[in-house]
Design a protein around this motif. Sequence first.
Motif, PDB file in Angstrom:
ATOM      1  N   SER A 139       0.632  -1.186  -0.084  1.00 59.87           N
ATOM      2  CA  SER A 139       0.130  -0.094  -0.004  1.00 59.87           C
ATOM      3  C   SER A 139       0.872   1.264   0.170  1.00 59.87           C
ATOM      4  N   LEU A 140       1.878   1.116   0.911  1.00 61.57           N
ATOM      5  CA  LEU A 140       2.848   2.257   0.823  1.00 61.57           C
ATOM      6  C   LEU A 140       3.569   2.639  -0.447  1.00 61.57           C
ATOM      7  N   GLY A 141       4.116   1.737  -1.184  1.00 59.04           N
ATOM      8  CA  GLY A 141       4.809   1.542  -2.306  1.00 59.04           C
ATOM      9  C   GLY A 141       3.626   2.249  -3.373  1.00 59.04           C
ATOM     10  N   ARG A 142       2.693   1.581  -3.519  1.00 53.69           N
ATOM     11  CA  ARG A 142       1.894   1.899  -4.483  1.00 53.69           C
ATOM     12  C   ARG A 142       1.495   3.276  -4.722  1.00 53.69           C
ATOM     13  N   ALA A 143       1.289   3.752  -3.448  1.00 56.27           N
ATOM     14  CA  ALA A 143       0.918   5.265  -3.147  1.00 56.27           C
ATOM     15  C   ALA A 143       1.867   6.259  -3.806  1.00 56.27           C
ATOM     16  N   GLN A 144       3.297   5.782  -3.577  1.00 57.54           N
ATOM     17  CA  GLN A 144       4.341   6.543  -4.077  1.00 57.54           C
ATOM     18  C   GLN A 144       4.423   6.515  -5.432  1.00 57.54           C
ATOM     19  N   VAL A 155      12.021  11.144 -12.088  1.00 52.82           N
ATOM     20  CA  VAL A 155      11.124  10.728 -11.066  1.00 52.82           C
ATOM     21  C   VAL A 155      11.996  11.626  -9.799  1.00 52.82           C
ATOM     22  N   SER A 156      10.972  12.271  -8.944  1.00 53.19           N
ATOM     23  CA  SER A 156      11.725  12.753  -7.477  1.00 53.19           C
ATOM     24  C   SER A 156      12.353  11.625  -6.883  1.00 53.19           C
ATOM     25  N   VAL A 157      13.621  11.964  -6.625  1.00 54.31           N
ATOM     26  CA  VAL A 157      14.524  10.851  -5.848  1.00 54.31           C
ATOM     27  C   VAL A 157      13.829  10.558  -4.866  1.00 54.31           C
ATOM     28  N   LYS A 158      13.169  11.304  -3.929  1.00 53.17           N
ATOM     29  CA  LYS A 158      12.609  10.888  -2.657  1.00 53.17           C
ATOM     30  C   LYS A 158      11.376  10.015  -2.853  1.00 53.17           C
ATOM     31  N   LYS A 159      10.454  10.334  -3.893  1.00 52.71           N
ATOM     32  CA  LYS A 159       9.371   9.471  -3.856  1.00 52.71           C
ATOM     33  C   LYS A 159       9.808   7.860  -4.672  1.00 52.71           C
ATOM     34  N   PRO A 166       9.833   0.071   0.449  1.00 53.92           N
ATOM     35  CA  PRO A 166       8.526  -0.945   0.561  1.00 53.92           C
ATOM     36  C   PRO A 166       8.763  -2.265  -0.237  1.00 53.92           C
ATOM     37  N   ALA A 167       9.313  -1.993  -1.565  1.00 55.59           N
ATOM     38  CA  ALA A 167       9.258  -3.183  -2.477  1.00 55.59           C
ATOM     39  C   ALA A 167      10.209  -4.124  -2.038  1.00 55.59           C
TER      40      ALA A 167
END
Length: 262
Positions: A139-144, A155-159, A166-167
């Motif tokens: 859930s955390l990873g998909r949200a990002q 892509v944003s390095v943070k995102k 999580p992956a």
Amino acid sequence: MNAAIPANIRKEIERRLSKVAEDEGIRYLLAIESGSRAWGFPSPDSDYDVRFLFVRPREHYLALSPPRDVVERPIVDEVDLNGWDIRKALGLMLKHNAALSEWIESPIRYLDDDPVISALVELGDRFFDPRGFALHYASLGRAQVARWGEVERGVSVKKLFYALRPALAIRCLRLDSRSRPPMQLQELMQRCDLSHLIIEQIEAMIELKAKTREAGLAKAMPEIVHLIHAELERAGEVPARQPNESFSEEAERIFLALVNES
């Protein structure tokens, strides 16, 4: 790992924690760093994500209108203070939320742990549900990933990191579901049986993030993007642990013992 926090910042964080305890009438059980500084990939402008567990005096738990189970303060000078009442923390633990598992594994401590923390570690080791954790991380990873935008444009390095960790936690659980995944990215990499190419690419991104502001963009390497997508889709492969009534019974005993001594 305490050296990761500059001495002057640590002193200020400890001062603020003391002030919060005085204002709220709470006793700390744990005070740690979460977020990218503890996860192993800070940026120059990363916040200090201070997280804590606390217990209130016994009478607060008997009141008709108990106080909030969360204590939080506005972010000031990049210091973000946020903590949970032990009742909330144990409730989330019983739901196999991985956040508490990470807090108790943080490599950066601001205060000495209360003895109850070792009991929480032992309880989590025996009863955590690997699939519950995997679904939490998915859930955390998909949200990002949903916030990435067009990957080809960067892509944003943070995102990117907020999806990668999580992956890797899911991959770690797939390979060995007997233990909770570590909090820190570097430890996850050691337990994930990654190719040399992926390891080199992740290490290069860590170096880049150490020099890049949180909103900075980076080229998304196809191998890492594929790894993230693949692992987020495999959370359901992680085996589940059957519910055990002893989990809630032991959590209840820990809670009552803490409250009765407060």
